[in-house]
Structure formats: structure tokens, C-alpha cells
Design a protein around this motif. Sequence first.
Motif, PDB file in Angstrom:
ATOM      1  N   LEU A 121       0.816  -1.214   0.000  1.00  0.00           N
ATOM      2  CA  LEU A 121       0.000   0.000   0.000  1.00  0.00           C
ATOM      3  C   LEU A 121       0.851   1.266   0.000  1.00  0.00           C
ATOM      4  O   LEU A 121       0.321   2.378  -0.039  1.00  0.00           O
ATOM      5  CB  LEU A 121      -0.928   0.007   1.213  1.00  0.00           C
ATOM      6  CG  LEU A 121      -2.075  -1.016   1.185  1.00  0.00           C
ATOM      7  CD1 LEU A 121      -2.804  -1.043   2.525  1.00  0.00           C
ATOM      8  CD2 LEU A 121      -3.056  -0.683   0.063  1.00  0.00           C
ATOM      9  N   GLY A 122       2.161   1.108   0.076  1.00  0.00           N
ATOM     10  CA  GLY A 122       3.041   2.270   0.014  1.00  0.00           C
ATOM     11  C   GLY A 122       3.494   2.792   1.354  1.00  0.00           C
ATOM     12  O   GLY A 122       4.131   3.850   1.421  1.00  0.00           O
ATOM     13  N   LEU A 123       3.209   2.070   2.444  1.00  0.00           N
ATOM     14  CA  LEU A 123       3.654   2.521   3.764  1.00  0.00           C
ATOM     15  C   LEU A 123       5.155   2.305   3.886  1.00  0.00           C
ATOM     16  O   LEU A 123       5.698   1.293   3.437  1.00  0.00           O
ATOM     17  CB  LEU A 123       2.929   1.752   4.868  1.00  0.00           C
ATOM     18  CG  LEU A 123       1.410   1.929   4.967  1.00  0.00           C
ATOM     19  CD1 LEU A 123       0.871   1.139   6.154  1.00  0.00           C
ATOM     20  CD2 LEU A 123       1.038   3.397   5.114  1.00  0.00           C
ATOM     21  N   THR A 124       5.815   3.249   4.524  1.00  0.00           N
ATOM     22  CA  THR A 124       7.248   3.096   4.786  1.00  0.00           C
ATOM     23  C   THR A 124       7.444   2.091   5.916  1.00  0.00           C
ATOM     24  O   THR A 124       6.491   1.669   6.572  1.00  0.00           O
ATOM     25  CB  THR A 124       7.868   4.440   5.191  1.00  0.00           C
ATOM     26  OG1 THR A 124       7.291   4.866   6.436  1.00  0.00           O
ATOM     27  CG2 THR A 124       7.622   5.496   4.123  1.00  0.00           C
ATOM     28  N   LEU A 125       8.700   1.722   6.140  1.00  0.00           N
ATOM     29  CA  LEU A 125       8.991   0.789   7.223  1.00  0.00           C
ATOM     30  C   LEU A 125       8.541   1.359   8.565  1.00  0.00           C
ATOM     31  O   LEU A 125       7.922   0.662   9.374  1.00  0.00           O
ATOM     32  CB  LEU A 125      10.499   0.487   7.263  1.00  0.00           C
ATOM     33  CG  LEU A 125      10.966  -0.351   8.456  1.00  0.00           C
ATOM     34  CD1 LEU A 125      10.309  -1.723   8.438  1.00  0.00           C
ATOM     35  CD2 LEU A 125      12.494  -0.463   8.452  1.00  0.00           C
ATOM     36  N   GLY A 126       8.854   2.644   8.772  1.00  0.00           N
ATOM     37  CA  GLY A 126       8.451   3.273  10.024  1.00  0.00           C
ATOM     38  C   GLY A 126       6.944   3.284  10.208  1.00  0.00           C
ATOM     39  O   GLY A 126       6.431   3.038  11.305  1.00  0.00           O
ATOM     40  N   GLN A 127       6.211   3.587   9.144  1.00  0.00           N
ATOM     41  CA  GLN A 127       4.749   3.598   9.223  1.00  0.00           C
ATOM     42  C   GLN A 127       4.205   2.198   9.451  1.00  0.00           C
ATOM     43  O   GLN A 127       3.229   2.026  10.196  1.00  0.00           O
ATOM     44  CB  GLN A 127       4.173   4.189   7.936  1.00  0.00           C
ATOM     45  CG  GLN A 127       4.413   5.684   7.781  1.00  0.00           C
ATOM     46  CD  GLN A 127       3.978   6.196   6.418  1.00  0.00           C
ATOM     47  OE1 GLN A 127       4.104   5.494   5.405  1.00  0.00           O
ATOM     48  NE2 GLN A 127       3.487   7.429   6.377  1.00  0.00           N
ATOM     49  N   THR A 128       4.813   1.204   8.815  1.00  0.00           N
ATOM     50  CA  THR A 128       4.362  -0.176   9.006  1.00  0.00           C
ATOM     51  C   THR A 128       4.543  -0.613  10.455  1.00  0.00           C
ATOM     52  O   THR A 128       3.641  -1.223  11.056  1.00  0.00           O
ATOM     53  CB  THR A 128       5.152  -1.129   8.083  1.00  0.00           C
ATOM     54  OG1 THR A 128       4.944  -0.745   6.725  1.00  0.00           O
ATOM     55  CG2 THR A 128       4.702  -2.567   8.276  1.00  0.00           C
ATOM     56  N   LEU A 129       5.685  -0.270  11.033  1.00  0.00           N
ATOM     57  CA  LEU A 129       5.925  -0.616  12.432  1.00  0.00           C
ATOM     58  C   LEU A 129       4.977   0.131  13.355  1.00  0.00           C
ATOM     59  O   LEU A 129       4.383  -0.449  14.275  1.00  0.00           O
ATOM     60  CB  LEU A 129       7.376  -0.305  12.809  1.00  0.00           C
ATOM     61  CG  LEU A 129       8.455  -1.192  12.187  1.00  0.00           C
ATOM     62  CD1 LEU A 129       9.835  -0.683  12.558  1.00  0.00           C
ATOM     63  CD2 LEU A 129       8.293  -2.632  12.631  1.00  0.00           C
ATOM     64  N   ARG A 130       4.821   1.434  13.093  1.00  0.00           N
ATOM     65  CA  ARG A 130       4.027   2.286  13.993  1.00  0.00           C
ATOM     66  C   ARG A 130       2.529   2.025  13.890  1.00  0.00           C
ATOM     67  O   ARG A 130       1.819   2.077  14.898  1.00  0.00           O
ATOM     68  CB  ARG A 130       4.322   3.757  13.679  1.00  0.00           C
ATOM     69  CG  ARG A 130       3.583   4.760  14.554  1.00  0.00           C
ATOM     70  CD  ARG A 130       4.159   6.147  14.369  1.00  0.00           C
ATOM     71  NE  ARG A 130       4.178   6.555  12.977  1.00  0.00           N
ATOM     72  CZ  ARG A 130       3.155   7.163  12.367  1.00  0.00           C
ATOM     73  NH1 ARG A 130       2.040   7.426  13.034  1.00  0.00           N
ATOM     74  NH2 ARG A 130       3.256   7.534  11.103  1.00  0.00           N
ATOM     75  N   LEU A 131       2.042   1.732  12.693  1.00  0.00           N
ATOM     76  CA  LEU A 131       0.599   1.613  12.492  1.00  0.00           C
ATOM     77  C   LEU A 131       0.085   0.177  12.473  1.00  0.00           C
ATOM     78  O   LEU A 131      -1.094  -0.054  12.736  1.00  0.00           O
ATOM     79  CB  LEU A 131       0.207   2.295  11.166  1.00  0.00           C
ATOM     80  CG  LEU A 131       0.539   3.784  11.059  1.00  0.00           C
ATOM     81  CD1 LEU A 131       0.208   4.300   9.668  1.00  0.00           C
ATOM     82  CD2 LEU A 131      -0.225   4.574  12.120  1.00  0.00           C
ATOM     83  N   VAL A 132       0.955  -0.770  12.153  1.00  0.00           N
ATOM     84  CA  VAL A 132       0.496  -2.146  11.982  1.00  0.00           C
ATOM     85  C   VAL A 132       1.120  -3.099  12.995  1.00  0.00           C
ATOM     86  O   VAL A 132       0.412  -3.779  13.752  1.00  0.00           O
ATOM     87  CB  VAL A 132       0.786  -2.646  10.540  1.00  0.00           C
ATOM     88  CG1 VAL A 132       0.331  -4.098  10.382  1.00  0.00           C
ATOM     89  CG2 VAL A 132       0.115  -1.754   9.521  1.00  0.00           C
ATOM     90  N   VAL A 133       2.449  -3.143  13.012  1.00  0.00           N
ATOM     91  CA  VAL A 133       3.127  -4.178  13.786  1.00  0.00           C
ATOM     92  C   VAL A 133       3.105  -3.913  15.291  1.00  0.00           C
ATOM     93  O   VAL A 133       2.645  -4.754  16.079  1.00  0.00           O
ATOM     94  CB  VAL A 133       4.584  -4.333  13.300  1.00  0.00           C
ATOM     95  CG1 VAL A 133       5.311  -5.385  14.141  1.00  0.00           C
ATOM     96  CG2 VAL A 133       4.607  -4.730  11.831  1.00  0.00           C
TER      97      VAL A 133
END
Length: 214
Positions: A121-133
Motif C-alpha cells: 500500500l506504500g507505507l514506509t517501514l516506520g509507518q508499518t511498524l508504527r501503524l500495523v506491527v
Amino acid sequence: MSLFVDSLGPLASALGTTIVMALVAGVASLVLGTLVTAARISPIPVLRGAAFAYVQFFVNVPLLALLILAVFALPDAGVIMPLAPTTVVVLALYEAAYVSEAVRSGVNTVAHGQIEASRALGLTLGQTLRLVVIPQSLRAAVQPIGNVMIALTMNTALAAAVGVVELTSAANKLNLVQAQPILIFTGAGLLYMVLALVIGLGAGRIERKVAIVR
């Protein structure tokens, strides 16, 4: 009755110190431990190595040794802090390693497909960690984190060894005056038990509220 009245004030004040220390160190260790977990699962080798070394150091070095080192060695290096804040900092650093392990166990519950979908979806690594993981990991690790907080509260008793007047220290001082070790230390032990029960019940309630239905 006289012993109870004489002991109530000092023990209540010391209990307040114990609670404040546990709260401040608990919040700090939760934040730091989460950051360490993010570093451990990052694709950057340097971050992963530093986070791994941090966890291994604090997991394998006794807390009492760290407290003594911080209180008696740091002043020789020019770092001078009051006893209570120094103890809180050491507790936070120490328990953050265990929080990191607890949160990392929660990371294993996050489906790999969700991470791939986030990147698609285009999320950065930081966004993936912060919003998902990380949010899902914290929700899955509530009870283990609660156990770490209980251990942290019990570990505040070691602050007595470096001169902080918390619950154990106050109980010991009262015993030196009153010479009633069974009553005084049983009372202090019961207070620690109440704190542990409150944390455990609170963690259980939070776990039920935030449980992920799969």
C-alpha cells in the motif's frame, strides 16, 4: 496497636515512594522497550545488533550490580544524580530489556501477510511498524508486559541496598527500632502482594479489552 500506629506513617510514605518509582520506571521501560523491539526487527543490521547487545547485557547482568555501579561509580565519572532518580533510571533501563522480549513475542503473532500488504500500500517501514506491527504486538503482549511490571515493582526493593527509603528500607528501619520482624516484614510483604495483585488484575482486564479476535 501502638506498633501499628507508629508504623503506619513511615510505611505509608515509603509505599508512596515505591509506587512512584514503579510507575515512572514502568512507563519509561515500556516506551524504551518498544523502541528496542522496533530496532530488533528492523532491516538495518546496525540497529538490530545494537538492540540485541542491549537486551543481552541487561538480561545477563544482575540488577543489584547495576544499581551499585550507578550509585557509587557514576559520581567518580562526574555524573551526579539524586539516589531515587538514579534508581528509577537503572530500573527503567533494566526492565526495558524484558519489555522488549515481551513485545517481540507479540510481534510473532502479527501475520506476515499484513506486513506485506502494508508495504504494498506504500507505507514506509516506520509507518508499518508504527501503524500495523507495534500496536498489534502490544495488544498481544499485555499479560507478559504485566508480568514484567510486577517484577519491576518487586525489584524496587533492591533500592534499599543503595540508600533509597522505599518500602523495604522503611520496614527494615522500623524493625531496628521496634524489634518485631515477623509483624513488620509480613505487613510489608502483604503490601507488595497487593501491588502485584492490582497490576495483575489490571493487566488481565486490559488484555480482555484489547484482545484481537482472529
